[in-house]
Motif scaffolding. Structure first.
Motif, mmCIF file in Angstrom:
data_model
loop_
_atom_site.group_PDB
_atom_site.id
_atom_site.type_symbol
_atom_site.label_atom_id
_atom_site.label_comp_id
_atom_site.label_asym_id
_atom_site.label_seq_id
_atom_site.Cartn_x
_atom_site.Cartn_y
_atom_site.Cartn_z
ATOM 1 N N MET A 1 39.877 66.585 29.632
ATOM 2 C CA MET A 1 39.350 67.426 28.598
ATOM 3 C C MET A 1 39.458 66.686 27.268
ATOM 4 O O MET A 1 40.448 66.025 27.000
ATOM 5 N N LEU B 1 34.707 75.273 31.586
ATOM 6 C CA LEU B 1 35.578 74.508 32.454
ATOM 7 C C LEU B 1 35.035 74.378 33.873
ATOM 8 O O LEU B 1 35.177 73.350 34.507
ATOM 9 N N ASN B 2 34.374 75.391 34.384
ATOM 10 C CA ASN B 2 33.904 75.383 35.765
ATOM 11 C C ASN B 2 32.468 74.914 35.932
ATOM 12 O O ASN B 2 31.939 74.955 37.019
ATOM 13 N N TYR C 1 31.115 71.927 35.635
ATOM 14 C CA TYR C 1 30.809 70.575 36.063
ATOM 15 C C TYR C 1 31.854 70.062 37.022
ATOM 16 O O TYR C 1 33.014 70.368 36.918
ATOM 17 N N GLU D 1 31.604 66.632 38.701
ATOM 18 C CA GLU D 1 31.716 65.187 38.862
ATOM 19 C C GLU D 1 32.656 64.574 37.837
ATOM 20 O O GLU D 1 32.598 64.890 36.666
ATOM 21 N N VAL D 2 33.502 63.686 38.294
ATOM 22 C CA VAL D 2 34.421 62.981 37.401
ATOM 23 C C VAL D 2 34.237 61.490 37.621
ATOM 24 O O VAL D 2 34.425 60.992 38.720
ATOM 25 N N PRO E 1 33.559 62.381 31.424
ATOM 26 C CA PRO E 1 34.479 62.574 32.550
ATOM 27 C C PRO E 1 35.701 63.404 32.161
ATOM 28 O O PRO E 1 36.148 63.381 31.009
ATOM 29 N N GLU E 2 36.238 64.119 33.128
ATOM 30 C CA GLU E 2 37.371 65.005 32.897
ATOM 31 C C GLU E 2 38.620 64.261 32.436
ATOM 32 O O GLU E 2 39.440 64.814 31.704
ATOM 33 N N ASN E 3 38.783 62.998 32.838
ATOM 34 C CA ASN E 3 39.992 62.256 32.481
ATOM 35 C C ASN E 3 39.961 61.697 31.063
ATOM 36 O O ASN E 3 40.921 61.091 30.607
ATOM 37 N N GLN F 1 33.133 68.944 28.311
ATOM 38 C CA GLN F 1 33.842 70.055 28.941
ATOM 39 C C GLN F 1 34.808 70.666 27.930
ATOM 40 O O GLN F 1 35.533 69.953 27.243
ATOM 41 N N MET G 1 37.729 74.031 27.342
ATOM 42 C CA MET G 1 38.570 74.998 28.090
ATOM 43 C C MET G 1 38.136 76.404 27.833
ATOM 44 O O MET G 1 37.641 76.796 26.890
#
Length: 83
Positions: free
Chosen positions: A1, A23-24, A26, A28-29, A58-60, A81, A83
């Protein structure tokens, strides 16, 4: 995030629109150095070298570094993304 977005991430690319995602929305990371994302060990997106028109962070990634999207000619949409 994403926690931080650096100054001038698009440089002079003024035709880019940024979209926030729930938050929900997507799944693909991308990992470090995959699909044009260069992410350092601290989770900072330091550079995007891909050619996609729609880019999903990406989430990371926890921070977008300054100038990360400079010289990115093909991107039209940036999805981040939240929260």
């Amino acid at each position: 995030m994403i926690l931080t977005i650096g100054n001038e991430i698009f440089w002079k690319d003024s035709k880019i629109s940024v979209e926030k995602l729930s938050l929900n929305s997507y799944a693909e990371v991308a990992e470090t150095n995959i699909d044009g994302f260069i992410i350092d060990e601290n989770g900072v997106l330091t550079r995007y070298t891909g050619t996609a028109e729609t880019v999903v962070i990406p989430e990371n990634v926890i921070e977008i570094g300054s100038w990360a999207f400079s010289n990115c000619k093909t991107m039209k949409y940036l999805k981040i993304q939240v929260m």
